[in-house]
Enzyme design. Sequence first.
Site, PDB file in Angstrom:
ATOM      1  N   CYS A   8       0.845  -1.198   0.000  1.00 27.16           N
ATOM      2  CA  CYS A   8       0.000   0.000   0.000  1.00 27.16           C
ATOM      3  C   CYS A   8       0.880   1.248   0.000  1.00 27.16           C
ATOM      4  O   CYS A   8       1.983   1.252   0.539  1.00 27.16           O
ATOM      5  CB  CYS A   8      -0.899  -0.004   1.229  1.00 27.16           C
ATOM      6  SG  CYS A   8      -2.047   1.398   1.280  1.00 27.16           S
ATOM      7  N   ASP A  37       0.409   3.802   1.682  1.00 27.40           N
ATOM      8  CA  ASP A  37       0.376   4.390   3.029  1.00 27.40           C
ATOM      9  C   ASP A  37       1.802   4.667   3.526  1.00 27.40           C
ATOM     10  O   ASP A  37       2.659   3.781   3.492  1.00 27.40           O
ATOM     11  CB  ASP A  37      -0.338   3.411   3.991  1.00 27.40           C
ATOM     12  CG  ASP A  37      -0.646   4.065   5.321  1.00 27.40           C
ATOM     13  OD1 ASP A  37       0.300   4.520   6.006  1.00 27.40           O
ATOM     14  OD2 ASP A  37      -1.828   4.120   5.698  1.00 27.40           O
ATOM     15  N   ARG A  56       3.054   4.851   6.289  1.00 27.96           N
ATOM     16  CA  ARG A  56       3.517   4.101   7.464  1.00 27.96           C
ATOM     17  C   ARG A  56       3.938   2.677   7.127  1.00 27.96           C
ATOM     18  O   ARG A  56       4.630   2.018   7.896  1.00 27.96           O
ATOM     19  CB  ARG A  56       2.397   4.057   8.516  1.00 27.96           C
ATOM     20  CG  ARG A  56       1.983   5.427   9.004  1.00 27.96           C
ATOM     21  CD  ARG A  56       0.647   5.375   9.708  1.00 27.96           C
ATOM     22  NE  ARG A  56      -0.420   4.934   8.816  1.00 27.96           N
ATOM     23  CZ  ARG A  56      -1.675   4.725   9.187  1.00 27.96           C
ATOM     24  NH1 ARG A  56      -2.011   4.889  10.449  1.00 27.96           N
ATOM     25  NH2 ARG A  56      -2.577   4.343   8.308  1.00 27.96           N
ATOM     26  N   HIS A  99      -1.961  -3.944   5.048  1.00 32.96           N
ATOM     27  CA  HIS A  99      -1.682  -3.537   6.437  1.00 32.96           C
ATOM     28  C   HIS A  99      -2.993  -3.250   7.150  1.00 32.96           C
ATOM     29  O   HIS A  99      -3.929  -2.710   6.563  1.00 32.96           O
ATOM     30  CB  HIS A  99      -0.762  -2.314   6.472  1.00 32.96           C
ATOM     31  CG  HIS A  99      -1.365  -1.064   5.908  1.00 32.96           C
ATOM     32  ND1 HIS A  99      -1.875  -0.064   6.702  1.00 32.96           N
ATOM     33  CD2 HIS A  99      -1.589  -0.666   4.634  1.00 32.96           C
ATOM     34  CE1 HIS A  99      -2.359   0.898   5.943  1.00 32.96           C
ATOM     35  NE2 HIS A  99      -2.204   0.565   4.673  1.00 32.96           N
ATOM     36  N   CYS A 136      -5.787   0.037   7.066  1.00 32.63           N
ATOM     37  CA  CYS A 136      -5.658   0.561   5.700  1.00 32.63           C
ATOM     38  C   CYS A 136      -6.850   1.478   5.355  1.00 32.63           C
ATOM     39  O   CYS A 136      -7.995   1.040   5.348  1.00 32.63           O
ATOM     40  CB  CYS A 136      -5.576  -0.584   4.700  1.00 32.63           C
ATOM     41  SG  CYS A 136      -5.321  -0.022   2.998  1.00 32.63           S
TER      42      CYS A 136
HETATM   43 ZN   LIG Z   1      -3.360   1.193   3.043  1.00 35.60          ZN
END
Ligand SMILES: [Zn+2]
Length: 229
Positions: A43, A45, A47, A99, A102
């Site tokens: 992803c 993202d 993090r 994750h 998400c």
């Molecule tokens: Zn995500």
Amino acid sequence: MSHSYKNIFENNKKWIETRLGEDADFFNRLAEGQSPEYLYIGCSDSRATAEELMGLKPGEVFVHRNIANVVNTLDMSSTAVIEYAVSHLKVKHIIVCGHYGCGGVKAAMTPQNLGLLNPWLRNIRDVYRLHQTELDAIEDEEARYNRLIELNVQEQAINVIKMACVQERYAEEEYPIVHGWVFDLKTGRLKDLEIDFEKILKDIQKIYNLTETNWNMSLNSNRNLLDTP
Ligand SMILES: [Zn+2]
């Protein structure tokens, strides 16, 4: 903090010094070429990083990231990455990593018009529909959300397996192997969903086989065939 981006160039200088301190030849080798063993599809993202959470260095993993780690046959970006990684870089393992927490999956669980994101999130809404019986039986919303994150990883891993380049190379070389993982933001742990790659191959063969090979035959007898004079 309006000039905070300038810190990045300072960070970069320090990073170069650290690398050269560990290995004076680091950048010479980096420039020579890449032969990573892994393709990581994760992803976007901020993090859920790729190299850092796996403890891998530059040159060790080929990376593709998008919202909610989706692999869609009509998305040229992810399919071109997979084709290149499998056919040219010859990666041995393809990891689809979601994750918990998400935002993309959360948005897909909420029926609302999100404009340009609609067609993208539809991929995940379709995963929900495929597994609706199981998901709707989970009463706790957080648990249902976590399960959809896992099932999305599983379905995107199956989408990787549907690709001809993956099937053809596996029939010949027994690589690449496709894995489904989930990264837990709260603990930093990587969880292996232990997707049964060979079973999925066999199960989807009737519909998705794009090779001339009968996988059931080749999967079990490749080694024997190679050993036979
Ligand atoms: Zn995500």
